[in-house]
Design an enzyme around this catalytic site. Structure first.
Site, PDB file in Angstrom:
ATOM      1  CB  SER A  59       2.706   1.898   6.327  1.00 19.07           C
ATOM      2  OG  SER A  59       1.623   1.458   6.824  1.00 19.07           O
ATOM      3  CG  ASP A  76       0.257  -4.106   2.773  1.00 22.92           C
ATOM      4  OD1 ASP A  76       0.804  -3.577   1.759  1.00 22.92           O
ATOM      5  OD2 ASP A  76      -0.484  -3.392   3.583  1.00 22.92           O
ATOM      6  CG  HIS A 106      -0.695   0.245   2.473  1.00 19.69           C
ATOM      7  ND1 HIS A 106      -0.068  -0.579   3.458  1.00 19.69           N
ATOM      8  CD2 HIS A 106      -0.512   1.574   3.043  1.00 19.69           C
ATOM      9  CE1 HIS A 106       0.164   0.097   4.632  1.00 19.69           C
ATOM     10  NE2 HIS A 106       0.126   1.431   4.324  1.00 19.69           N
TER      11      HIS A 106
HETATM   12  N1  ARG Z   1      -4.906   0.482   7.791  1.00 24.41           N
HETATM   13  C1  ARG Z   1      -3.547   0.591   7.118  1.00 24.41           C
HETATM   14  C2  ARG Z   1      -2.988   1.841   7.397  1.00 24.41           C
HETATM   15  O1  ARG Z   1      -3.505   2.767   7.917  1.00 24.41           O
HETATM   16  C3  ARG Z   1      -3.626   0.073   5.687  1.00 24.41           C
HETATM   17  C4  ARG Z   1      -4.369   1.265   4.726  1.00 24.41           C
HETATM   18  C5  ARG Z   1      -4.448   0.546   3.341  1.00 24.41           C
HETATM   19  N2  ARG Z   1      -5.175  -0.267   3.193  1.00 24.41           N
HETATM   20  C6  ARG Z   1      -6.854  -0.333   2.958  1.00 24.41           C
HETATM   21  N3  ARG Z   1      -7.394  -1.248   2.715  1.00 24.41           N
HETATM   22  N4  ARG Z   1      -7.314   1.039   2.730  1.00 24.41           N
HETATM   23  O2  ARG Z   1      -2.778   2.883   6.795  1.00 24.41           O
HETATM   24  N1  GLU Z   2      -1.294   1.388   7.558  1.00 25.81           N
HETATM   25  C1  GLU Z   2      -0.568   2.498   8.358  1.00 25.81           C
HETATM   26  C2  GLU Z   2       0.209   3.153   7.735  1.00 25.81           C
HETATM   27  O1  GLU Z   2       0.004   3.403   6.252  1.00 25.81           O
HETATM   28  C3  GLU Z   2      -0.003   1.815   9.601  1.00 25.81           C
HETATM   29  C4  GLU Z   2      -0.726   1.452  10.474  1.00 25.81           C
HETATM   30  C5  GLU Z   2      -1.068   2.188  11.671  1.00 25.81           C
HETATM   31  O2  GLU Z   2      -1.617   3.224  11.627  1.00 25.81           O
HETATM   32  O3  GLU Z   2      -0.597   1.633  12.660  1.00 25.81           O
HETATM   33  O4  GLU Z   2       1.415   3.980   7.929  1.00 25.81           O
END
Ligand code: ARG
Ligand code: GLU
Length: 713
Positions: free
Chosen positions: A648, A219, A84
């Site tokens: 991330s 990921d 991502h």
């Molecule tokens: N929750 C994770 C982070 O904040 C992954 C986000 C990307 N994935 C998604 N399904 N939107 O950023």
């Molecule tokens: N998915 C998050 C990012 O893009 C990391 C997950 C979190 O917020 O802990 O940085």
């Protein structure tokens, strides 16, 4: 009584983890808690993690394109980050005929790696505390004078430092401006795409599984840093050579065991761990619920259409994912704040501070008053901000209004105009005026119903009826140029943008008469008159007091070791591999496996499809050295590391500094850790290195990449 409760609370917290990690922690790498890390099992020293005199682990950790983190895993500059995080680059190389998002991409050799103009990686060369220099002569200053003096001191400091042409210096406040740190940064600009699994692995589970454990997403994606002949940063050139790092991370494929020591090294974006109880209460009961309510309506309306129309689904996929990401996080955050008793815990903490230092009381009294005074304005700010973001008609109108203001004040130059047209083109590319009209009509009703009368334009009651709005706003949208449904200068703004902009005066005149634009401007003008000035000026006062409150917490609570809130600077957090028991009778293991991917498999589903080749490998149990003691390939695992957005792509390392995982998410029940870390529920989620190597080797047949790495068995 208060004191006793705190004792009980802290006894409980430390007992539950067996360590003193009650508050989490994102530590500046030059100020590590070496002793606690060693007590928890670390076998290397703080000097192995950060050292400016000789190679150390920090030389293998970079900020990826200004947001995510990435790490070097070979002597040839091979870079690992999340799928991502590389999504934009993978998408940019994709066409309908050659869809790298769906099919994945694997360079066969270095010659076939793909350049990504504009993508950068930043190394941190050095970190210095510079508080004295930056705060010099600021004692008696306030407000704007203080800000000016600090900005001036920062400039003087930067100019006093000798740096190479490819280096820069950033100075960042810590502890709400009680301290300052300077970072020497080296930026590399030739970063090429090496490999990415198909979305059905890299984004497996998509929004349904986002923020959720148990998790089965692979990921990850891979890039390579290129440098000039002297190993120094250079713009892209085919003559550039793979970067030779000072250090790269060995990759461990040893089995994991619960309670193994791990640490995560990266660039966490933003946390607010030191707010007063009143601020947390407002977030939990007012601000987050307002944001969630707006996104609820937007997401539901988008989803209805996306489910029945493929073209819309593709157009809105990325927007939907980004709106849903924080929507889901805030829901988890509210739940977690309630469940972890965050407000009560803070109230008790405040009581104990006041009992030790009476000066804290005055600060807290003022903060309480300010937050209560600000509450109605803050609530309106939350609704306004979210409505303007999610009602695309208003987002468009807002962009045009900023542009027009800048043209009319003579501030718009040719470069700015080109950038604005580019921004519009990319906005309209994934835009459906019909769908937007429905979303905006509904959000207009929500805004009219949820906003206190003093913040609403006159005569706004008529927008309280959603069904009626859908009809009346569709009329406006149809008669509008900014929605692209009507022409200006003989072209639609979402068609031939150059032609539509050919006569700017006429364009601006037309937009000013546009019904959608006019409606938005009455909302914006009213907000700017009635809520924004108070919101902003009260926030400035809160910021000043928060700095005082932070300093008082640090000087009063002598037993506590403080870390500064995350601010996108390099940090180390540490903890243990651990499952959790987030709810009554629910208990999570710390590790998932490939069998779980197959359990979730839904043929043809856009979230849970699985590539045939992976199914074949599973059926043949062709796992090579990548299975664990259970006989299956480990896919993801959780630990107690304190992470946030920006982490991330961060490496998760073991006691010896070997790579064991790739951070990419947190467990839903613990996402309040941005405000109130709780060792009982806060878990970070990582891709297991075994799964990454398994996919590269067995799925992608890219053994040449594995051969570059140093594998620890
Ligand atoms: N929750 C994770 C982070 O904040 C992954 C986000 C990307 N994935 C998604 N399904 N939107 O950023
Ligand atoms: N998915 C998050 C990012 O893009 C990391 C997950 C979190 O917020 O802990 O940085």
């Amino acid at each position: 009584m208060i004191k006793r409760n705190i004792l009980i609370a802290s006894a409980f917290f430390s007992f539950s983890l067996g360590i003193a990690q009650q508050y989490g922690g994102m530590w500046i790498p030059t100020e590590l808690n070496e002793k606690e890390m060693k007590d928890l099992g670390m076998k290397i020293s703080a000097k192995d993690i950060f050292n400016t005199q000789k190679p150390s682990i920090k030389d293998a950790v970079v900020q990826f394109n200004g947001g995510c983190t990435a790490e070097i895993i070979s002597p040839k500059g091979l870079l690992l980050t999340n799928h991502h995080c590389g999504y934009g680059q993978i998408q940019a190389h994709s066409t309908v005929q050659n869809d790298l998002l769906s099919n994945g991409f694997w360079a066969k050799n270095m010659e076939t790696e793909l350049p990504n103009p504009g993508v950068t990686v930043d190394f941190i060369v050095d970190i210095k505390e510079v508080t004295n220099q930056i705060l010099e002569g600021t004692d008696k200053l306030q407000d704007q004078d203080l800000a000016k003096k600090i900005a001036n001191n920062i400039e003087i400091y930067k100019n006093s430092q000798k740096t190479e042409s490819y280096q820069s210096i950033t100075v960042k406040p810590m502890y709400y401006g009680n301290k300052y740190y300077a970072y020497v940064i080296e930026t590399y600009k030739d970063v090429r795409l090496v490999g990415a699994p198909p979305q059905s692995i890299g984004k497996f589970g998509s929004d349904t599984d986002n923020w959720v454990w148990p998790r089965h997403t692979g990921d990850f994606s891979m890039f390579r840093i290129y440098a000039d002949k002297n190993n120094k940063p250079a713009e892209y050139s085919k003559d550039n050579v793979p970067y030779v790092p000072k250090h790269y991370l060995p990759v461990s494929i040893k089995d994991k065991t619960e309670n193994d020591f791990t640490f995560v090294f990266g660039f966490p974006g933003k946390t607010t761990e030191y707010l007063p109880a009143i601020a947390v209460e407002k977030i939990m009961t007012e601000i987050d619920p307002a944001r969630i309510a707006v996104r609820d309506v937007a997401l539901k309306t988008l989803d209805e259409k996306m489910r029945t129309d493929d073209a819309t689904r593709i157009k809105y996929a990325s927007k939907y994912a980004s709106v849903a990401n924080y929507w889901k996080k805030w829901i988890g955050e509210v739940e977690g704040l309630k469940k972890s008793n965050a407000v009560q815990k803070k109230v008790m903490y405040e009581g104990s501070l006041v009992s030790k230092n009476h000066e804290v009381k005055a600060t807290l009294d003022q903060l309480n008053k300010l937050y209560n005074d600000q509450a109605p304005f803050a609530l309106n700010n939350a609704y306004y901000t979210e409505v303007v973001r999610n009602a695309e008609s208003f987002a468009l109108a807002n962009m045009y209004s900023t542009h027009i203001a800048s043209v009319e004040s003579g501030k718009m130059d040719e470069k700015g105009l080109v950038a604005f047209k580019k921004k519009l083109t990319s906005f309209y590319k994934d835009y459906s005026a019909e769908l937007d009209s429905k979303v905006t009509a509904k959000l207009l009703a929500l805004y009219a119903n949820k906003t206190a009368p003093q913040f609403l334009p006159e005569g706004f009651d008529k927008y309280k009826n959603e069904a009626q709005n859908i009809i009346s706003f569709e009329e406006m949208s149809k008669n509008s140029v900014i929605t692209g449904r009507n022409q200006v200068n003989g072209a639609a703004l979402n068609g031939d943008i150059e032609k539509a902009f050919s006569n700017q005066d006429k364009l601006i005149k037309t937009i000013k008469k546009d019904p959608v634009y006019q409606l938005f401007m009455t909302i914006k003008d009213t907000y700017m008159k009635t809520a924004d000035p108070q919101y902003t000026s009260l926030q400035a006062k809160i910021d000043v007091l928060q700095k005082t409150y932070m300093a008082q917490q640090m000087s009063t609570d002598k037993d506590r070791k403080f870390f500064p809130d995350a601010n996108s600077t390099l940090r180390v957090t540490y903890g243990k591999v651990k499952g959790s028991t987030p709810r009554d009778a629910v208990s999570y293991d710390y590790q998932t496996h490939l069998a779980g991917v197959i359990e979730k498999y839904v043929p043809g589903d856009y979230e849970f499809d699985v590539p045939q080749k992976l199914i074949d490998l599973y059926n043949k149990k062709d796992y090579g050295m990548y299975k664990d003691k259970s006989g299956d390939v480990p896919v993801g695992f959780t630990a107690t590391n304190h992470t946030t957005g920006g982490n991330s792509g961060s490496p998760a390392l073991d006691a010896h500094g070997n790579l064991v995982g790739l951070n990419f998410d947190r467990q839903w029940e613990g996402t309040m850790s941005d405000i109130n870390y709780d060792p009982r529920f806060s878990r970070n989620i990582m891709v297991d290195t075994k799964y990454i190597l398994f996919i590269i080797d067995k799925f992608a047949d890219s053994k040449w990449l594995i051969d570059e790495m140093k594998i620890v068995k």
